[in-house]
Design a protein around this motif. Structure first.
Motif, PDB file in Angstrom:
ATOM      1  N   MET A  50       0.836  -1.184   0.000  1.00  0.00           N
ATOM      2  CA  MET A  50       0.000   0.000   0.000  1.00  0.00           C
ATOM      3  C   MET A  50       0.883   1.251   0.000  1.00  0.00           C
ATOM      4  SD  MET A  50      -3.057  -1.212  -0.046  1.00  0.00           S
ATOM      5  CE  MET A  50      -4.020   0.267   0.313  1.00  0.00           C
ATOM      6  N   VAL A  51       0.468   2.228  -0.778  1.00  0.00           N
ATOM      7  CA  VAL A  51       1.239   3.468  -0.877  1.00  0.00           C
ATOM      8  C   VAL A  51       0.311   4.658  -0.673  1.00  0.00           C
ATOM      9  CG1 VAL A  51       3.018   2.523  -2.374  1.00  0.00           C
ATOM     10  CG2 VAL A  51       0.941   3.445  -3.387  1.00  0.00           C
ATOM     11  N   ALA A  52       0.887   5.731  -0.187  1.00  0.00           N
ATOM     12  CA  ALA A  52       0.126   6.959   0.053  1.00  0.00           C
ATOM     13  C   ALA A  52       0.270   7.895  -1.137  1.00  0.00           C
ATOM     14  CB  ALA A  52       0.631   7.644   1.323  1.00  0.00           C
ATOM     15  N   PRO A  53      -0.711   8.768  -1.361  1.00  0.00           N
ATOM     16  CA  PRO A  53      -0.598   9.749  -2.439  1.00  0.00           C
ATOM     17  C   PRO A  53       0.396  10.836  -2.087  1.00  0.00           C
ATOM     18  CG  PRO A  53      -2.618  10.103  -1.213  1.00  0.00           C
ATOM     19  CD  PRO A  53      -2.001   8.852  -0.662  1.00  0.00           C
ATOM     20  N   SER A  54       0.602  11.743  -3.009  1.00  0.00           N
ATOM     21  CA  SER A  54       1.644  12.753  -2.873  1.00  0.00           C
ATOM     22  C   SER A  54       1.374  13.771  -1.774  1.00  0.00           C
ATOM     23  CB  SER A  54       1.816  13.489  -4.200  1.00  0.00           C
ATOM     24  OG  SER A  54       0.620  14.204  -4.527  1.00  0.00           O
ATOM     25  N   GLY A  55       0.129  13.987  -1.445  1.00  0.00           N
ATOM     26  CA  GLY A  55      -0.192  15.004  -0.446  1.00  0.00           C
ATOM     27  C   GLY A  55      -0.560  16.343  -1.040  1.00  0.00           C
ATOM     28  N   LEU A  56      -0.431  16.482  -2.358  1.00  0.00           N
ATOM     29  CA  LEU A  56      -0.899  17.713  -2.995  1.00  0.00           C
ATOM     30  C   LEU A  56      -2.412  17.817  -2.868  1.00  0.00           C
ATOM     31  CD1 LEU A  56       1.171  17.635  -6.314  1.00  0.00           C
ATOM     32  CD2 LEU A  56       1.615  19.031  -4.293  1.00  0.00           C
ATOM     33  N   GLY A  57      -2.913  19.019  -2.762  1.00  0.00           N
ATOM     34  CA  GLY A  57      -4.348  19.213  -2.658  1.00  0.00           C
ATOM     35  C   GLY A  57      -5.036  19.060  -4.001  1.00  0.00           C
ATOM     36  N   SER A  58      -6.369  19.091  -3.969  1.00  0.00           N
ATOM     37  CA  SER A  58      -7.156  19.058  -5.196  1.00  0.00           C
ATOM     38  C   SER A  58      -7.960  20.352  -5.310  1.00  0.00           C
ATOM     39  CB  SER A  58      -8.085  17.844  -5.209  1.00  0.00           C
ATOM     40  OG  SER A  58      -8.913  17.824  -4.061  1.00  0.00           O
ATOM     41  N   TRP A  59      -8.575  20.546  -6.475  1.00  0.00           N
ATOM     42  CA  TRP A  59      -9.268  21.789  -6.777  1.00  0.00           C
ATOM     43  C   TRP A  59     -10.709  21.520  -7.170  1.00  0.00           C
ATOM     44  CZ3 TRP A  59      -6.845  26.845  -8.157  1.00  0.00           C
ATOM     45  CH2 TRP A  59      -5.547  26.957  -7.662  1.00  0.00           C
ATOM     46  N   VAL A  60     -11.471  22.603  -7.232  1.00  0.00           N
ATOM     47  CA  VAL A  60     -12.843  22.539  -7.708  1.00  0.00           C
ATOM     48  C   VAL A  60     -13.012  23.555  -8.828  1.00  0.00           C
ATOM     49  CG1 VAL A  60     -13.650  24.175  -5.935  1.00  0.00           C
ATOM     50  CG2 VAL A  60     -15.283  22.624  -7.054  1.00  0.00           C
ATOM     51  N   HIS A  61     -13.734  23.154  -9.873  1.00  0.00           N
ATOM     52  CA  HIS A  61     -13.999  24.022 -11.021  1.00  0.00           C
ATOM     53  C   HIS A  61     -15.421  24.539 -10.905  1.00  0.00           C
ATOM     54  CE1 HIS A  61     -13.622  25.573 -15.093  1.00  0.00           C
ATOM     55  NE2 HIS A  61     -14.736  24.958 -15.428  1.00  0.00           N
ATOM     56  N   LEU A  62     -15.551  25.839 -10.748  1.00  0.00           N
ATOM     57  CA  LEU A  62     -16.833  26.493 -10.520  1.00  0.00           C
ATOM     58  C   LEU A  62     -17.139  27.480 -11.636  1.00  0.00           C
ATOM     59  CD1 LEU A  62     -16.069  27.358  -6.796  1.00  0.00           C
ATOM     60  CD2 LEU A  62     -17.699  25.598  -7.532  1.00  0.00           C
ATOM     61  N   PRO A  63     -18.409  27.838 -11.821  1.00  0.00           N
ATOM     62  CA  PRO A  63     -18.709  28.898 -12.791  1.00  0.00           C
ATOM     63  C   PRO A  63     -17.999  30.200 -12.472  1.00  0.00           C
ATOM     64  CG  PRO A  63     -20.714  27.741 -12.155  1.00  0.00           C
ATOM     65  CD  PRO A  63     -19.632  27.256 -11.247  1.00  0.00           C
ATOM     66  N   SER A  64     -17.730  30.439 -11.184  1.00  0.00           N
ATOM     67  CA  SER A  64     -17.063  31.670 -10.760  1.00  0.00           C
ATOM     68  C   SER A  64     -15.546  31.579 -10.856  1.00  0.00           C
ATOM     69  CB  SER A  64     -17.460  31.994  -9.318  1.00  0.00           C
ATOM     70  OG  SER A  64     -17.135  30.922  -8.443  1.00  0.00           O
ATOM     71  N   GLY A  65     -15.010  30.410 -11.196  1.00  0.00           N
ATOM     72  CA  GLY A  65     -13.561  30.236 -11.289  1.00  0.00           C
ATOM     73  C   GLY A  65     -13.112  29.014 -10.524  1.00  0.00           C
ATOM     74  N   ASP A  66     -11.814  28.751 -10.576  1.00  0.00           N
ATOM     75  CA  ASP A  66     -11.250  27.586  -9.901  1.00  0.00           C
ATOM     76  C   ASP A  66     -10.758  27.954  -8.508  1.00  0.00           C
ATOM     77  OD1 ASP A  66     -11.740  26.260 -12.227  1.00  0.00           O
ATOM     78  OD2 ASP A  66      -9.674  26.332 -12.950  1.00  0.00           O
ATOM     79  N   GLY A  67     -10.822  26.981  -7.605  1.00  0.00           N
ATOM     80  CA  GLY A  67     -10.319  27.208  -6.257  1.00  0.00           C
ATOM     81  C   GLY A  67      -9.947  25.901  -5.606  1.00  0.00           C
ATOM     82  N   PRO A  68      -9.086  25.932  -4.586  1.00  0.00           N
ATOM     83  CA  PRO A  68      -8.678  24.701  -3.905  1.00  0.00           C
ATOM     84  C   PRO A  68      -9.781  24.165  -3.008  1.00  0.00           C
ATOM     85  CG  PRO A  68      -7.675  26.607  -2.848  1.00  0.00           C
ATOM     86  CD  PRO A  68      -8.396  27.126  -4.052  1.00  0.00           C
ATOM     87  N   LEU A  69      -9.822  22.861  -2.866  1.00  0.00           N
ATOM     88  CA  LEU A  69     -10.714  22.239  -1.897  1.00  0.00           C
ATOM     89  C   LEU A  69     -10.021  22.190  -0.541  1.00  0.00           C
ATOM     90  CD1 LEU A  69     -12.073  19.308  -4.065  1.00  0.00           C
ATOM     91  CD2 LEU A  69     -13.456  21.135  -3.079  1.00  0.00           C
ATOM     92  N   PRO A  70     -10.787  22.192   0.545  1.00  0.00           N
ATOM     93  CA  PRO A  70     -10.164  22.157   1.879  1.00  0.00           C
ATOM     94  C   PRO A  70      -9.305  20.911   2.054  1.00  0.00           C
ATOM     95  CG  PRO A  70     -12.525  22.630   2.041  1.00  0.00           C
ATOM     96  CD  PRO A  70     -12.264  22.242   0.630  1.00  0.00           C
ATOM     97  N   GLN A  71      -8.077  21.102   2.466  1.00  0.00           N
ATOM     98  CA  GLN A  71      -7.205  19.947   2.694  1.00  0.00           C
ATOM     99  C   GLN A  71      -7.548  19.249   3.997  1.00  0.00           C
ATOM    100  OE1 GLN A  71      -3.119  19.858   1.826  1.00  0.00           O
ATOM    101  NE2 GLN A  71      -3.157  21.460   0.290  1.00  0.00           N
ATOM    102  N   THR A  72      -8.250  19.935   4.884  1.00  0.00           N
ATOM    103  CA  THR A  72      -8.670  19.324   6.147  1.00  0.00           C
ATOM    104  C   THR A  72     -10.192  19.346   6.206  1.00  0.00           C
ATOM    105  OG1 THR A  72      -8.488  21.457   7.293  1.00  0.00           O
ATOM    106  CG2 THR A  72      -6.571  19.995   7.350  1.00  0.00           C
ATOM    107  N   GLY A  73     -10.814  18.556   5.351  1.00  0.00           N
ATOM    108  CA  GLY A  73     -12.266  18.528   5.285  1.00  0.00           C
ATOM    109  C   GLY A  73     -12.788  17.114   5.168  1.00  0.00           C
ATOM    110  N   LEU A  74     -14.105  17.001   5.135  1.00  0.00           N
ATOM    111  CA  LEU A  74     -14.796  15.733   4.986  1.00  0.00           C
ATOM    112  C   LEU A  74     -15.930  15.930   3.993  1.00  0.00           C
ATOM    113  CD1 LEU A  74     -15.390  12.779   5.942  1.00  0.00           C
ATOM    114  CD2 LEU A  74     -16.922  13.798   7.647  1.00  0.00           C
ATOM    115  N   LEU A  75     -15.849  15.273   2.843  1.00  0.00           N
ATOM    116  CA  LEU A  75     -16.848  15.434   1.782  1.00  0.00           C
ATOM    117  C   LEU A  75     -17.032  16.902   1.402  1.00  0.00           C
ATOM    118  CD1 LEU A  75     -19.544  12.833   2.934  1.00  0.00           C
ATOM    119  CD2 LEU A  75     -17.963  12.627   1.008  1.00  0.00           C
ATOM    120  N   GLY A  76     -15.936  17.660   1.499  1.00  0.00           N
ATOM    121  CA  GLY A  76     -15.982  19.074   1.162  1.00  0.00           C
ATOM    122  C   GLY A  76     -16.324  19.974   2.328  1.00  0.00           C
ATOM    123  N   ILE A  77     -16.735  19.428   3.446  1.00  0.00           N
ATOM    124  CA  ILE A  77     -17.070  20.233   4.631  1.00  0.00           C
ATOM    125  C   ILE A  77     -15.770  20.659   5.293  1.00  0.00           C
ATOM    126  CG2 ILE A  77     -18.310  20.308   6.821  1.00  0.00           C
ATOM    127  CD1 ILE A  77     -19.900  17.851   5.835  1.00  0.00           C
TER     128      ILE A  77
END
Length: 400
Positions: A1-28
């Motif tokens: 088993m291996v872990a991912p890189s740890g880089l965050g992910s983003w969200v694409h919105l009509p208002s523009g792109d932004g990062p998703l919370p790195q310390t969240g749950l289902l986006g919360i």
């Protein structure tokens, strides 16, 4: 088993792109005022989300769906910009369709003691074992499939691909035996039947099971692109992008930058070569190819060609880096039907009925079990333990 890189992910919105919370749950978000949350929600949205920390515990206490709970505690912007894209990518469903305890089992109880949704998320993340959120296999998930296939054949078993099971019934001449009819006209006799896909019709004649209506899930198509694109070395959108349903400039619902997410894959790719995967198809779309390849389809291209052409267009938008056809080293399209069943109230009732029928004592001695995402819920963390338990019941090491 291996872990991912740890880089965050983003969200694409009509208002523009932004990062998703790195310390969240289902986006919360667990930290509503964190810089990444403020960037995506804006100051007003983050301020409204932060009110959760001081709102009375009764606010949202009666909410039964994830959308209603988050909207009451943190506001509509958190639902629309963070939770909906994540839930759409994970469950192919809307937050207002999902019961809280179905998609986040520990959240309702933790919320009662924490008296804040953000603090509840923080507690759940702190209580999770290190590295438990996301892990993978060195070499990819296909390594697991290849290993299982090898074990089956080494044990004397036979794997018949492209052969559909069309029916199952108790054998009239041999108590404790089930006859499984196959699509090629042949049949198999067994004392142990494991139904690992959402084919309830295979269970109706071997269990005391009435009519059940499982969620049909989504018709999902995954397009993988292997690109010679040095501009992606900087991982401009981290490990990938989730797409808000309201965004109408792309057809994809998500993009994974695989070489940015998994160090083992990046280490095996030549310099400047990248692997990205785009996902198409939501639960309420009858044909993802029609949506994904609409523009290319008008040019008379085949389904695969249309999807690859659309994926190039979408990848350019989502990554913020132009990706051209001549950069494509290889591509692949995989279709999954009945994928990502939504854990709606109706689906949960159907699952409960199936499990009750499976657990009922049998008089003929046959062992009939079932497993898979349609029963256990989406994700390997749910599917694998449930499948292991089903296998043990089939072998008789646990009471049926």
């Amino acid at each position: 088993m291996v872990a991912p890189s740890g880089l965050g992910s983003w969200v694409h919105l009509p208002s523009g792109d932004g990062p998703l919370p790195q310390t969240g749950l289902l986006g919360i978000p667990s930290q509503p005022w964190a810089p990444d949350v403020r960037r995506t929600l804006g100051v007003l949205g983050a301020a409204r989300a932060a009110l959760d920390l001081v709102l009375p515990a009764r606010v949202g206490a009666g909410a039964t769906t994830l959308g209603a709970l988050v909207r009451a505690r943190m506001g509509a912007r958190v639902v629309d910009r963070l939770v909906r894209p994540v839930v759409g990518g994970v469950h192919a469903a809307e937050p207002d369709e999902l019961a809280v305890d179905a998609v986040a089992p520990g959240l309702p109880g933790t919320l009662k003691t924490s008296r804040s949704l953000a603090r509840a998320v923080r507690s759940l993340r702190a209580a999770a074992p290190a590295g438990s959120a996301v892990q993978g296999l060195d070499g990819g998930v296909h390594v697991l499939v290849d290993t299982l296939a090898a074990q089956v054949t080494q044990g004397g078993g036979t794997i018949r691909t492209r052969t559909r099971a069309t029916g199952a019934r108790p054998a009239d001449d041999e108590p404790g035996t089930v006859v499984v009819t196959l699509g090629d006209g042949s049949s198999v006799r067994t004392g142990r039947l494991v139904v690992a896909g959402p084919q309830v019709e295979l269970l109706t004649h071997v269990l005391d099971l009435g009519d059940v209506a499982l969620d049909e899930g989504a018709d999902v198509r995954l397009v993988t692109l292997v690109l010679d694109a040095p501009a992606l070395d900087a991982a401009p959108r981290g490990t990938g992008v989730l797409v808000a349903r309201e965004a109408d400039d792309v057809r994809a619902k998500a993009l994974t930058h695989a070489t940015a997410k998994w160090p083992w894959l990046a280490g095996r790719a030549p310099a400047g070569r990248h692997v990205v995967r785009l996902s198409y198809g939501r639960a309420d779309e009858s044909d993802p190819a029609e949506g994904a390849g609409r523009a290319a389809g008008r040019a008379g291209l085949g389904d695969t060609d249309a999807l690859v052409a659309q994926a190039l267009v979408d990848a350019s938008v989502l990554l913020g880096v132009p990706v051209r056809d001549e950069q494509v080293v290889a591509s692949a399209v995989v279709r999954w039907t009945q994928a990502l069943p939504r854990p709606s109230a109706r689906h949960r009732e159907a699952v409960a009925a199936v499990r009750a029928a499976l657990d009922a004592p049998r008089t003929d001695g046959a062992r009939v079990v079932a497993c898979g995402a349609w029963l256990a819920g989406n994700g390997l963390a749910s599917v694998i333990p449930d499948a292991v338990a089903a296998g043990r019941r089939a072998l008789g090491s646990l009471p049926h």
